[in-house]
Design an enzyme around this catalytic site. Sequence first.
Site, PDB file in Angstrom:
ATOM      1  N   GLY A 161       3.469  -3.406   8.115  1.00  0.00           N
ATOM      2  CA  GLY A 161       3.837  -3.673   9.508  1.00  0.00           C
ATOM      3  C   GLY A 161       5.348  -3.700   9.628  1.00  0.00           C
ATOM      4  N   GLU A 214      -6.015  -5.832   3.946  1.00  0.00           N
ATOM      5  CA  GLU A 214      -6.111  -6.997   3.063  1.00  0.00           C
ATOM      6  C   GLU A 214      -7.294  -6.846   2.106  1.00  0.00           C
ATOM      7  OE1 GLU A 214      -3.542  -8.671   2.165  1.00  0.00           O
ATOM      8  OE2 GLU A 214      -3.141  -9.051   4.269  1.00  0.00           O
ATOM      9  N   THR A 259       0.825  -1.212   0.000  1.00  0.00           N
ATOM     10  CA  THR A 259       0.000   0.000   0.000  1.00  0.00           C
ATOM     11  C   THR A 259       0.860   1.262   0.000  1.00  0.00           C
ATOM     12  OG1 THR A 259      -1.504  -1.277   1.361  1.00  0.00           O
ATOM     13  CG2 THR A 259      -1.939   1.082   1.217  1.00  0.00           C
TER      14      THR A 259
HETATM   15  C1  LIG Z   1      -4.931 -16.195  12.285  1.00  0.00           C
HETATM   16  C2  LIG Z   1      -4.688 -15.261  11.154  1.00  0.00           C
HETATM   17  C3  LIG Z   1      -4.298 -13.931  11.563  1.00  0.00           C
HETATM   18  C4  LIG Z   1      -4.132 -12.995  10.421  1.00  0.00           C
HETATM   19  C5  LIG Z   1      -3.882 -11.674  10.993  1.00  0.00           C
HETATM   20  C6  LIG Z   1      -3.176 -10.815  10.027  1.00  0.00           C
HETATM   21  C7  LIG Z   1      -2.586  -9.665  10.742  1.00  0.00           C
HETATM   22  C8  LIG Z   1      -1.797  -8.881   9.773  1.00  0.00           C
HETATM   23  C9  LIG Z   1      -2.146  -7.480   9.828  1.00  0.00           C
HETATM   24  C10 LIG Z   1      -2.255  -6.737   8.761  1.00  0.00           C
HETATM   25  C11 LIG Z   1      -1.887  -7.206   7.403  1.00  0.00           C
HETATM   26  C12 LIG Z   1      -2.436  -6.300   6.376  1.00  0.00           C
HETATM   27  C13 LIG Z   1      -1.658  -6.485   5.106  1.00  0.00           C
HETATM   28  C14 LIG Z   1      -2.214  -5.699   3.944  1.00  0.00           C
HETATM   29  O1  LIG Z   1      -3.196  -5.043   4.044  1.00  0.00           O
HETATM   30  S1  LIG Z   1      -1.349  -5.886   2.497  1.00  0.00           S
HETATM   31  C15 LIG Z   1      -2.176  -4.874   1.346  1.00  0.00           C
HETATM   32  C16 LIG Z   1      -3.485  -5.463   0.925  1.00  0.00           C
HETATM   33  N1  LIG Z   1      -4.003  -4.738  -0.186  1.00  0.00           N
HETATM   34  C17 LIG Z   1      -5.071  -5.108  -0.800  1.00  0.00           C
HETATM   35  O2  LIG Z   1      -5.697  -6.070  -0.432  1.00  0.00           O
HETATM   36  C18 LIG Z   1      -5.462  -4.319  -2.012  1.00  0.00           C
HETATM   37  C19 LIG Z   1      -6.864  -4.601  -2.445  1.00  0.00           C
HETATM   38  N2  LIG Z   1      -6.991  -4.423  -3.868  1.00  0.00           N
HETATM   39  C20 LIG Z   1      -6.910  -5.425  -4.745  1.00  0.00           C
HETATM   40  O3  LIG Z   1      -6.705  -6.587  -4.383  1.00  0.00           O
HETATM   41  C21 LIG Z   1      -7.062  -5.048  -6.160  1.00  0.00           C
HETATM   42  O4  LIG Z   1      -6.820  -3.699  -6.380  1.00  0.00           O
HETATM   43  C22 LIG Z   1      -8.447  -5.395  -6.722  1.00  0.00           C
HETATM   44  C23 LIG Z   1      -9.529  -4.636  -5.985  1.00  0.00           C
HETATM   45  C24 LIG Z   1      -8.684  -6.894  -6.588  1.00  0.00           C
HETATM   46  C25 LIG Z   1      -8.428  -5.017  -8.199  1.00  0.00           C
HETATM   47  O5  LIG Z   1      -7.270  -5.589  -8.758  1.00  0.00           O
HETATM   48  P1  LIG Z   1      -6.797  -5.354 -10.306  1.00  0.00           P
HETATM   49  O6  LIG Z   1      -6.646  -3.927 -10.538  1.00  0.00           O
HETATM   50  O7  LIG Z   1      -5.654  -6.226 -10.649  1.00  0.00           O
HETATM   51  O8  LIG Z   1      -7.927  -5.974 -10.971  1.00  0.00           O
HETATM   52  P2  LIG Z   1      -9.231  -5.922 -11.784  1.00  0.00           P
HETATM   53  O9  LIG Z   1     -10.344  -5.434 -10.944  1.00  0.00           O
HETATM   54  O10 LIG Z   1      -8.989  -5.300 -13.096  1.00  0.00           O
HETATM   55  O11 LIG Z   1      -9.314  -7.446 -11.936  1.00  0.00           O
HETATM   56  C26 LIG Z   1      -8.543  -8.164 -12.833  1.00  0.00           C
HETATM   57  C27 LIG Z   1      -8.954  -9.616 -12.746  1.00  0.00           C
HETATM   58  O12 LIG Z   1      -8.156 -10.221 -11.735  1.00  0.00           O
HETATM   59  C28 LIG Z   1      -8.994 -10.860 -10.783  1.00  0.00           C
HETATM   60  N3  LIG Z   1      -8.288 -10.792  -9.518  1.00  0.00           N
HETATM   61  C29 LIG Z   1      -8.051  -9.710  -8.767  1.00  0.00           C
HETATM   62  N4  LIG Z   1      -7.383 -10.070  -7.666  1.00  0.00           N
HETATM   63  C30 LIG Z   1      -7.175 -11.388  -7.749  1.00  0.00           C
HETATM   64  C31 LIG Z   1      -6.526 -12.329  -6.911  1.00  0.00           C
HETATM   65  N5  LIG Z   1      -5.978 -11.987  -5.742  1.00  0.00           N
HETATM   66  N6  LIG Z   1      -6.507 -13.616  -7.308  1.00  0.00           N
HETATM   67  C32 LIG Z   1      -7.088 -14.007  -8.458  1.00  0.00           C
HETATM   68  N7  LIG Z   1      -7.708 -13.141  -9.308  1.00  0.00           N
HETATM   69  C33 LIG Z   1      -7.758 -11.859  -8.946  1.00  0.00           C
HETATM   70  C34 LIG Z   1     -10.262 -10.085 -10.838  1.00  0.00           C
HETATM   71  O13 LIG Z   1     -11.308 -10.850 -10.307  1.00  0.00           O
HETATM   72  C35 LIG Z   1     -10.386  -9.834 -12.315  1.00  0.00           C
HETATM   73  O14 LIG Z   1     -10.829 -11.025 -12.933  1.00  0.00           O
HETATM   74  P3  LIG Z   1     -11.534 -10.964 -14.358  1.00  0.00           P
HETATM   75  O15 LIG Z   1     -11.769 -12.403 -14.672  1.00  0.00           O
HETATM   76  O16 LIG Z   1     -12.801 -10.215 -14.133  1.00  0.00           O
HETATM   77  O17 LIG Z   1     -10.617 -10.268 -15.285  1.00  0.00           O
HETATM   78  C1  LIG Z   2      -3.875  -1.972  10.657  1.00  0.00           C
HETATM   79  C2  LIG Z   2      -3.496  -1.959   9.222  1.00  0.00           C
HETATM   80  C3  LIG Z   2      -2.426  -2.725   8.802  1.00  0.00           C
HETATM   81  C4  LIG Z   2      -2.026  -2.689   7.460  1.00  0.00           C
HETATM   82  N1  LIG Z   2      -0.938  -3.407   7.068  1.00  0.00           N
HETATM   83  C5  LIG Z   2      -0.496  -3.314   5.795  1.00  0.00           C
HETATM   84  C6  LIG Z   2       0.692  -3.988   5.376  1.00  0.00           C
HETATM   85  O1  LIG Z   2       1.330  -4.675   6.149  1.00  0.00           O
HETATM   86  N2  LIG Z   2       1.111  -3.837   4.101  1.00  0.00           N
HETATM   87  C7  LIG Z   2       0.425  -3.083   3.206  1.00  0.00           C
HETATM   88  O2  LIG Z   2       0.849  -2.993   2.060  1.00  0.00           O
HETATM   89  N3  LIG Z   2      -0.706  -2.455   3.563  1.00  0.00           N
HETATM   90  C8  LIG Z   2      -1.173  -2.539   4.817  1.00  0.00           C
HETATM   91  N4  LIG Z   2      -2.320  -1.880   5.203  1.00  0.00           N
HETATM   92  C9  LIG Z   2      -3.034  -1.052   4.221  1.00  0.00           C
HETATM   93  C10 LIG Z   2      -4.363  -1.664   3.819  1.00  0.00           C
HETATM   94  O3  LIG Z   2      -4.168  -2.774   3.016  1.00  0.00           O
HETATM   95  C11 LIG Z   2      -5.213  -0.594   3.131  1.00  0.00           C
HETATM   96  O4  LIG Z   2      -5.501   0.409   4.080  1.00  0.00           O
HETATM   97  C12 LIG Z   2      -6.466  -1.204   2.581  1.00  0.00           C
HETATM   98  O5  LIG Z   2      -6.180  -2.034   1.479  1.00  0.00           O
HETATM   99  C13 LIG Z   2      -7.523  -0.155   2.189  1.00  0.00           C
HETATM  100  O6  LIG Z   2      -7.006   0.761   1.307  1.00  0.00           O
HETATM  101  P1  LIG Z   2      -7.110   2.333   1.551  1.00  0.00           P
HETATM  102  O7  LIG Z   2      -6.650   2.598   2.925  1.00  0.00           O
HETATM  103  O8  LIG Z   2      -6.370   2.959   0.440  1.00  0.00           O
HETATM  104  O9  LIG Z   2      -8.634   2.662   1.472  1.00  0.00           O
HETATM  105  P2  LIG Z   2      -9.407   3.294   0.246  1.00  0.00           P
HETATM  106  O10 LIG Z   2      -9.320   2.317  -0.901  1.00  0.00           O
HETATM  107  O11 LIG Z   2      -8.978   4.678   0.001  1.00  0.00           O
HETATM  108  O12 LIG Z   2     -10.900   3.270   0.802  1.00  0.00           O
HETATM  109  C14 LIG Z   2     -11.595   4.433   1.267  1.00  0.00           C
HETATM  110  C15 LIG Z   2     -13.074   4.327   0.860  1.00  0.00           C
HETATM  111  O13 LIG Z   2     -13.162   4.319  -0.556  1.00  0.00           O
HETATM  112  C16 LIG Z   2     -13.985   3.263  -0.984  1.00  0.00           C
HETATM  113  N5  LIG Z   2     -13.495   2.721  -2.264  1.00  0.00           N
HETATM  114  C17 LIG Z   2     -12.233   2.597  -2.706  1.00  0.00           C
HETATM  115  N6  LIG Z   2     -12.195   1.997  -3.908  1.00  0.00           N
HETATM  116  C18 LIG Z   2     -13.454   1.740  -4.255  1.00  0.00           C
HETATM  117  C19 LIG Z   2     -14.072   1.096  -5.377  1.00  0.00           C
HETATM  118  N7  LIG Z   2     -13.364   0.598  -6.376  1.00  0.00           N
HETATM  119  N8  LIG Z   2     -15.405   0.979  -5.388  1.00  0.00           N
HETATM  120  C20 LIG Z   2     -16.148   1.453  -4.361  1.00  0.00           C
HETATM  121  N9  LIG Z   2     -15.626   2.048  -3.268  1.00  0.00           N
HETATM  122  C21 LIG Z   2     -14.301   2.190  -3.214  1.00  0.00           C
HETATM  123  C22 LIG Z   2     -13.847   2.190   0.113  1.00  0.00           C
HETATM  124  O14 LIG Z   2     -14.978   1.331   0.126  1.00  0.00           O
HETATM  125  C23 LIG Z   2     -13.761   3.059   1.358  1.00  0.00           C
HETATM  126  O15 LIG Z   2     -15.067   3.368   1.776  1.00  0.00           O
HETATM  127  C24 LIG Z   2      -2.747  -1.898   6.536  1.00  0.00           C
HETATM  128  C25 LIG Z   2      -3.852  -1.153   6.972  1.00  0.00           C
HETATM  129  C26 LIG Z   2      -4.218  -1.171   8.290  1.00  0.00           C
HETATM  130  C27 LIG Z   2      -5.388  -0.337   8.725  1.00  0.00           C
END
Ligand SMILES: CCCCCCCC/C=C\CCCC(=O)SCCNC(=O)CCNC(=O)[C@H](O)C(C)(C)COP(=O)(O)OP(=O)(O)OC[C@H]1O[C@@H](n2cnc3c(N)ncnc32)[C@H](O)[C@@H]1OP(=O)(O)O
Ligand SMILES: Cc1cc2nc3c(=O)[nH]c(=O)nc-3n(C[C@H](O)[C@H](O)[C@H](O)COP(=O)(O)OP(=O)(O)OC[C@H]3O[C@@H](n4cnc5c(N)ncnc54)[C@H](O)[C@@H]3O)c2cc1C
Length: 646
Positions: free
Chosen positions: A176, A414, A138
């Site tokens: 993190g 996530e 992110t």
């Molecule tokens: C006991 C367990 C304890 C666990 C505790 C954990 C504690 C740890 C604490 C915190 C960790 C936090 C870590 C993080 O947050 S890391 C950052 C995470 N970030 C995200 O999750 C970002 C979210 N956004 C996305 O994933 C993507 O932007 C998207 C919304 C999915 C869009 O992706 P993209 O731009 O590539 O895609 P499209 O919408 O154009 O889709 C393209 C096609 O790909 C398919 N797709 C997307 N993602 C996936 C995937 N992961 N796997 C397989 N396929 C995927 C999508 O469906 C589209 O398919 P199509 O067939 O329609 O083309």
């Molecule tokens: C405690 C914590 C730990 C984290 N750890 C990690 C880490 O280890 N590594 C890492 O890389 N990231 C990490 N993150 C980041 C995290 O993955 C992002 O905060 C998360 O993916 C959400 O993205 P954003 O903050 O940009 O929210 P935004 O995407 O800006 O969301 C803000 C608002 O916009 C809306 N929105 C955004 N896009 C759309 C859409 N396409 N359609 C409709 N509504 C939309 C959402 O629904 C929401 O209401 C962490 C976050 C937190 C809070």
Amino acid sequence: MNPDIVKERQNASFDVQKLTYILDGGPEKTKRRREISLVLNDPDFDEEDPNFLSRSERYEQAVRKSAQMILKLREYGISDPAEINCYKSVVRGNFHESLGLHYVMFLPTLYSQCDQEQSKKWLPLATSFEVLGTYAQTELGHTHLRGLETTATFDPTTQEFVLNSPTVTSIKWWPGAGKTSNHAVVLAQLYTRGKCHGLHAFIVQLRHMDTHEPLPILVGDIGPKFGFSEVDNGFLKLDHVRIPRENMLMKHVEPDGRYVKPASAKLTYGTMVFIRSLLVGLSALVMAKSCTIAIRYSAVRHQSEIRSEPEPQILDYQTQQYKLFPLLATAYAFSFVGQYMTETYYRISGDINQGDLSELPELHAVSAGLKAFTTWTTNTGIEVCRMSCGGHGYSRSSALPDLYAEFTPTCTYEGENTVMMLQTAYLVKSYRQAKAGEQLRGIMSYLNDMEQRHVRAHPASARPALVDINDLSDLVESYKLRAALVESAAKSIQQELQKRRSHEDAWNNSAIDLVKASDAHCHYMVVKLFTDKLSEIGDPDINLVLTTLAQLYALHGIALNSGDFLQAGLLTVPQMQQIPVRIKELLCLIRPNAVALVDAFDFPDKVLSSVLGRYDGNVYENLFEWARRSPLNATEVHESFHKYLK
Ligand SMILES: CCCCCCCC/C=C\CCCC(=O)SCCNC(=O)CCNC(=O)[C@H](O)C(C)(C)COP(=O)(O)OP(=O)(O)OC[C@H]1O[C@@H](n2cnc3c(N)ncnc32)[C@H](O)[C@@H]1OP(=O)(O)O
Ligand SMILES: Cc1cc2nc3c(=O)[nH]c(=O)nc-3n(C[C@H](O)[C@H](O)[C@H](O)COP(=O)(O)OP(=O)(O)OC[C@H]3O[C@@H](n4cnc5c(N)ncnc54)[C@H](O)[C@@H]3O)c2cc1C
């Protein structure tokens, strides 16, 4: 032992131990979990309640604990990933750990994306904790993957990638372990031969291996948050940082700069799918903890009056039961859904490792949807549990504020939940395939029935209501038909397209319908998986009590979403009127077993860390004792008196 809670346990109609075995997956697993939990008696893990510490002290205490955990895991020879997970979740209690990202994201990314040579180099370093890693994806300005700005440009003359954060918005934000880690998996847009090839993962060293000083990189902690005080979520600014070509995971760039396409570009996102799957189980765990606290407390707390008799236990109030028992049912439902999600994740990722990617889209859609559905529900549920404990629920000694603060970001990280729900493209796609006559497999196969069974919104009068609200299989069927809301979403997109809107605008203008459809699909999955689980439970007493909970879960969900069921003609108005009556009957049936049902989750007191949720029910004396330990009570007269009041 508090006499109320003793009486509650005597009232149970089933063997608590046997239910614990079911939740753990068998008596052997329970035995092993309990053996691992003995670590709680280890004085090396004695610590101050984090609520009495400053942020910096909390971080330090957490780092000490993480380091101790590593040493103890080695000492006890625990190496099985599931056992490590169990061990850590016991030791962590309700808080996170500073090295969490190393375990849940850095290591899994190495395991799934290193080639043989990379595995040989990085795995020994990472598993011995010489390399401490984080996952930096992110950015300040974006989380949407295609919008990420960090670049990794290949320089064939030096065989290096140059990583760069070109703008303020491209600074990595949130990973993190900003202070703890010395390496990161950095997600960056790959450029080679002047062309962008999308997001790829790179291993970047952040700090010196001996001194832990940052290399010429800006890296640090992003400051205090709502919770997560033990975690040093970080920032990371890369200014033309050079790394060897070998540090690109999956090595898609040849020495001459040629790009080699992966089997699927989405494999880079695999670690997110893994964590989303885990979060379903985490939701179950946290919902179970919250219910344990609120139900045990409600059994020992007496207040007010029902009749002119001694004050009743607050658990006897119908409204209290209505707040808590549907959540208890949800905790059980999510436990079984969590088991399903884990099995499904490992089954499909096993196939992926063998080169069969056919089920990857379904795994992505299901894990994204269930992650959002279960974390949203649990997030709301914790707060209901807290408020159901009245004023004492607001005290940090109840653990409920901490549970909420630590859990609520699961709705954001996530993948933000709405965004995850919108990954229902797969649902709409499946719907279109089914409509075109294709036979769908797996969980989406219910859409095969669409045409034959006329699964679509009908006015109530047009559909004979054959649902018996006391019959779980009928209720599952109703949820299935409601999940056909995907048809409304697909129609909305179609109508928008007919108005000559672009595909993207049609999608955005249908987003509310899409999220509703996704929610209905997940709800159906949960009801179905809970019901399916019942057929595996041979013990008649346990089967009976879990059937009661499953009925409550299903009927409560219908009551909350009555509009959908009525509009689609799945239930009639008279049936809808019967549902609250039946719910009240179910609350009465659950009441005698409520404490036993939370006991079956088998949380040791130290893991719950809640004065209200104590197994012995001795709440008041321990509340008093906890308050006396407040740092404000360290002196009889606080220094502020001398400074300002005197
Ligand atoms: C006991 C367990 C304890 C666990 C505790 C954990 C504690 C740890 C604490 C915190 C960790 C936090 C870590 C993080 O947050 S890391 C950052 C995470 N970030 C995200 O999750 C970002 C979210 N956004 C996305 O994933 C993507 O932007 C998207 C919304 C999915 C869009 O992706 P993209 O731009 O590539 O895609 P499209 O919408 O154009 O889709 C393209 C096609 O790909 C398919 N797709 C997307 N993602 C996936 C995937 N992961 N796997 C397989 N396929 C995927 C999508 O469906 C589209 O398919 P199509 O067939 O329609 O083309
Ligand atoms: C405690 C914590 C730990 C984290 N750890 C990690 C880490 O280890 N590594 C890492 O890389 N990231 C990490 N993150 C980041 C995290 O993955 C992002 O905060 C998360 O993916 C959400 O993205 P954003 O903050 O940009 O929210 P935004 O995407 O800006 O969301 C803000 C608002 O916009 C809306 N929105 C955004 N896009 C759309 C859409 N396409 N359609 C409709 N509504 C939309 C959402 O629904 C929401 O209401 C962490 C976050 C937190 C809070």
